[in-house]
Motif scaffolding. Structure first.
Motif, mmCIF file in Angstrom:
data_model
loop_
_atom_site.group_PDB
_atom_site.id
_atom_site.type_symbol
_atom_site.label_atom_id
_atom_site.label_comp_id
_atom_site.label_asym_id
_atom_site.label_seq_id
_atom_site.Cartn_x
_atom_site.Cartn_y
_atom_site.Cartn_z
ATOM 1 N N ALA A 161 -1.549 21.422 -11.414
ATOM 2 C CA ALA A 161 -1.588 22.836 -11.048
ATOM 3 C C ALA A 161 -2.872 23.042 -10.009
ATOM 4 N N THR A 162 -3.850 22.141 -10.064
ATOM 5 C CA THR A 162 -5.044 22.255 -8.962
ATOM 6 C C THR A 162 -4.990 21.293 -7.808
ATOM 7 N N GLY A 163 -4.167 20.084 -7.876
ATOM 8 C CA GLY A 163 -4.209 19.313 -7.015
ATOM 9 C C GLY A 163 -5.395 18.302 -6.886
ATOM 10 N N LEU A 164 -6.489 18.519 -8.028
ATOM 11 C CA LEU A 164 -7.573 17.726 -8.043
ATOM 12 C C LEU A 164 -7.161 16.362 -8.439
ATOM 13 N N PRO A 165 -7.944 15.417 -8.206
ATOM 14 C CA PRO A 165 -7.619 13.725 -8.662
ATOM 15 C C PRO A 165 -7.713 13.577 -9.959
ATOM 16 N N VAL A 166 -6.837 12.738 -10.642
ATOM 17 C CA VAL A 166 -7.128 12.324 -12.026
ATOM 18 C C VAL A 166 -7.935 11.374 -11.961
ATOM 19 N N ALA A 167 -9.122 11.697 -12.945
ATOM 20 C CA ALA A 167 -10.222 10.517 -13.042
ATOM 21 C C ALA A 167 -9.392 9.156 -13.722
ATOM 22 N N GLY A 168 -9.690 8.095 -12.882
ATOM 23 C CA GLY A 168 -9.566 6.726 -13.717
ATOM 24 C C GLY A 168 -8.027 6.601 -13.310
ATOM 25 N N ASN A 169 -7.360 7.272 -12.399
ATOM 26 C CA ASN A 169 -5.900 6.583 -12.170
ATOM 27 C C ASN A 169 -5.725 5.153 -11.723
ATOM 28 N N LEU A 170 -4.995 4.486 -12.228
ATOM 29 C CA LEU A 170 -4.784 3.128 -11.980
ATOM 30 C C LEU A 170 -4.316 2.915 -10.647
ATOM 31 N N TRP A 171 -3.205 3.770 -10.270
ATOM 32 C CA TRP A 171 -2.567 3.573 -8.722
ATOM 33 C C TRP A 171 -3.651 3.579 -7.665
ATOM 34 N N SER A 172 -4.558 4.690 -7.735
ATOM 35 C CA SER A 172 -5.416 5.104 -6.951
ATOM 36 C C SER A 172 -6.408 3.988 -6.792
ATOM 37 N N ARG A 173 -7.003 3.342 -8.048
ATOM 38 C CA ARG A 173 -7.928 2.163 -7.824
ATOM 39 C C ARG A 173 -7.266 0.875 -7.393
ATOM 40 N N LEU A 174 -5.989 0.545 -7.668
ATOM 41 C CA LEU A 174 -5.201 -0.468 -7.025
ATOM 42 C C LEU A 174 -5.031 -0.335 -5.344
ATOM 43 N N LEU A 175 -4.762 0.979 -4.842
ATOM 44 C CA LEU A 175 -4.767 1.198 -3.747
ATOM 45 C C LEU A 175 -6.120 0.999 -2.916
ATOM 46 N N ALA A 188 0.800 -1.235 -0.150
ATOM 47 C CA ALA A 188 -0.077 -0.002 0.129
ATOM 48 C C ALA A 188 0.838 1.364 -0.071
ATOM 49 N N PHE A 189 2.024 1.365 0.787
ATOM 50 C CA PHE A 189 2.908 2.513 0.883
ATOM 51 C C PHE A 189 3.516 2.655 -0.769
ATOM 52 N N VAL A 190 3.816 1.686 -1.658
ATOM 53 C CA VAL A 190 4.192 1.751 -2.937
ATOM 54 C C VAL A 190 3.095 2.349 -3.842
ATOM 55 N N LEU A 191 1.798 1.757 -3.473
ATOM 56 C CA LEU A 191 0.587 2.394 -4.306
ATOM 57 C C LEU A 191 0.512 3.608 -4.003
ATOM 58 N N ARG A 192 0.695 4.086 -2.871
ATOM 59 C CA ARG A 192 0.427 5.374 -2.383
ATOM 60 C C ARG A 192 1.383 6.321 -3.161
ATOM 61 N N LEU A 193 2.514 6.043 -3.019
ATOM 62 C CA LEU A 193 3.719 6.915 -3.769
ATOM 63 C C LEU A 193 3.241 7.058 -5.092
ATOM 64 N N ALA A 194 2.879 5.971 -5.697
ATOM 65 C CA ALA A 194 2.412 6.023 -7.152
ATOM 66 C C ALA A 194 1.323 7.145 -7.461
ATOM 67 N N GLN A 195 0.608 6.921 -6.477
ATOM 68 C CA GLN A 195 -0.830 7.608 -6.549
ATOM 69 C C GLN A 195 -0.381 9.143 -6.421
ATOM 70 N N ASN A 196 0.434 9.288 -5.388
ATOM 71 C CA ASN A 196 0.672 10.944 -5.166
ATOM 72 C C ASN A 196 1.437 11.464 -6.389
ATOM 73 N N ARG A 197 2.194 10.583 -6.994
ATOM 74 C CA ARG A 197 3.020 11.129 -8.177
ATOM 75 C C ARG A 197 2.364 11.495 -9.510
ATOM 76 N N THR A 198 1.282 10.577 -9.603
ATOM 77 C CA THR A 198 0.604 10.609 -11.013
ATOM 78 C C THR A 198 -1.065 10.656 -10.797
ATOM 79 N N GLY A 199 -1.491 10.786 -9.392
ATOM 80 C CA GLY A 199 -3.091 10.654 -9.302
ATOM 81 C C GLY A 199 -3.572 12.182 -9.041
ATOM 82 N N PHE A 200 -2.850 12.881 -9.054
ATOM 83 C CA PHE A 200 -3.339 14.330 -8.737
ATOM 84 C C PHE A 200 -2.760 15.451 -9.859
ATOM 85 N N GLU A 201 -3.698 16.358 -10.238
ATOM 86 C CA GLU A 201 -3.014 17.472 -11.341
ATOM 87 C C GLU A 201 -2.179 18.409 -10.377
#
Length: 276
Positions: free
Chosen positions: A33-47, A18-31
């Motif tokens: 400029a705005t900090g909003l979540p990226v729709a359909g982010n794979l790492w977010s769903r896997l976490l 879960a630590f690894v998946l959260r790291l990946a989500q933090n790097r790719t799962g948020f925009e």
């Protein structure tokens, strides 16, 4: 103890994944400029899927443990004492991190660390830091009861008693920290950014509440492990987020303290079965 090795392995493996998946989500799962979540982010769903799966596996595994009638519930010393010094080191390290976290948060509240407003006093940080120190002190007070005399040492004539009221203090503190965290973070419309922190605090609160019940001879191993394993997983996951050092130490301390008591309970349970 080998018979019950699957429980700490589930906590550590689930927490690491879960630590690894959260790291990946933090790097790719948020925009950016705005900090909003990226729709359909794979790492977010896997976490989310991993956390749900870990909870289900934990539920199934804990149901395999023998049920303990309330009238036969062991006392705290019987439930969490061990000869194994390595298991105690895990617990002691977690308590030490709690104390260090409290000291750093107090220093932050006094404006003595980098990132703090110089010359100003942050009363909330002083309060939470002081309560973290109290929390660490409460857990430190039960350490003598967790150490069972070795083969060359004489067992104490009377078992070491642990104050249940003292163990309830960390529970109350965690409730305060949970409410404070929610009030601070709830203004953020992005739930994905802080739900791990809130879940970790909830599970730590439930874990230490179930821990305190053993001091009142009302403990249930099934329920304790049901909360302790997810608490370790979520606390380790929270370490992947960017946060002040005292917060990082707090969640690290929570993970190791919960893991330490989990290991002690399984060790005592294995020892009781071997004596039969």
């Amino acid at each position: 103890m080998k018979k019950y090795a699957v429980y700490p392995l589930l906590a550590l493996a689930g927490g690491a994944a879960a630590f690894v998946l959260r790291l990946a989500q933090n790097r790719t799962g948020f925009e950016a400029a705005t900090g909003l979540p990226v729709a359909g982010n794979l790492w977010s769903r896997l976490l989310v899927g991993l956390l749900v799966l870990t909870a289900l596996v934990c539920l199934l595994l804990t149901r395999k443990l023998p049920a303990e009638p309330e009238e036969q519930s062991p006392g705290f010393s019987d439930a969490f004492s061990t000869h194994n010094s390595l298991l105690l080191i895990v617990l002691v390290t977690g308590v030490f991190l709690f104390v260090l976290s409290g000291l750093l948060e107090i220093a932050y509240g006094l404006g003595l660390t980098s990132g703090a407003a110089e010359g100003s006093v942050n009363r909330l940080s002083l309060l939470l830091g002081g309560l973290t120190l109290v929390c660490g002190g409460c857990f430190f007070s039960v350490l003598p009861a967790c150490r069972r005399a070795g083969a060359r040492e004489a067992e104490p004539c009377t078992p070491r008693t642990v104050s249940g009221d003292l163990l309830l203090l960390p529970v109350g503190y965690l409730v305060v920290r949970l409410v404070t965290a929610y009030r601070t973070e709830s203004i953020n419309p992005v739930l994905e950014a802080y739900y791990i922190d809130l879940l970790a605090l909830v599970l730590l609160t439930l874990t230490f509440y179930r821990l305190s019940s053993f001091a009142f001879h009302a403990g249930q191993t099934r329920r304790f492990l049901l909360y302790a394993i997810p608490a370790v997983v979520l606390s380790l996951t929270a370490l992947a987020d960017s946060r002040p050092l005292y917060d990082t130490l707090f969640f690290a301390g929570g993970a190791l303290t919960a893991l330490g008591f989990l290991l002690l309970r399984l060790s005592a349970l294995a020892a009781s079965k071997s004596d039969l």
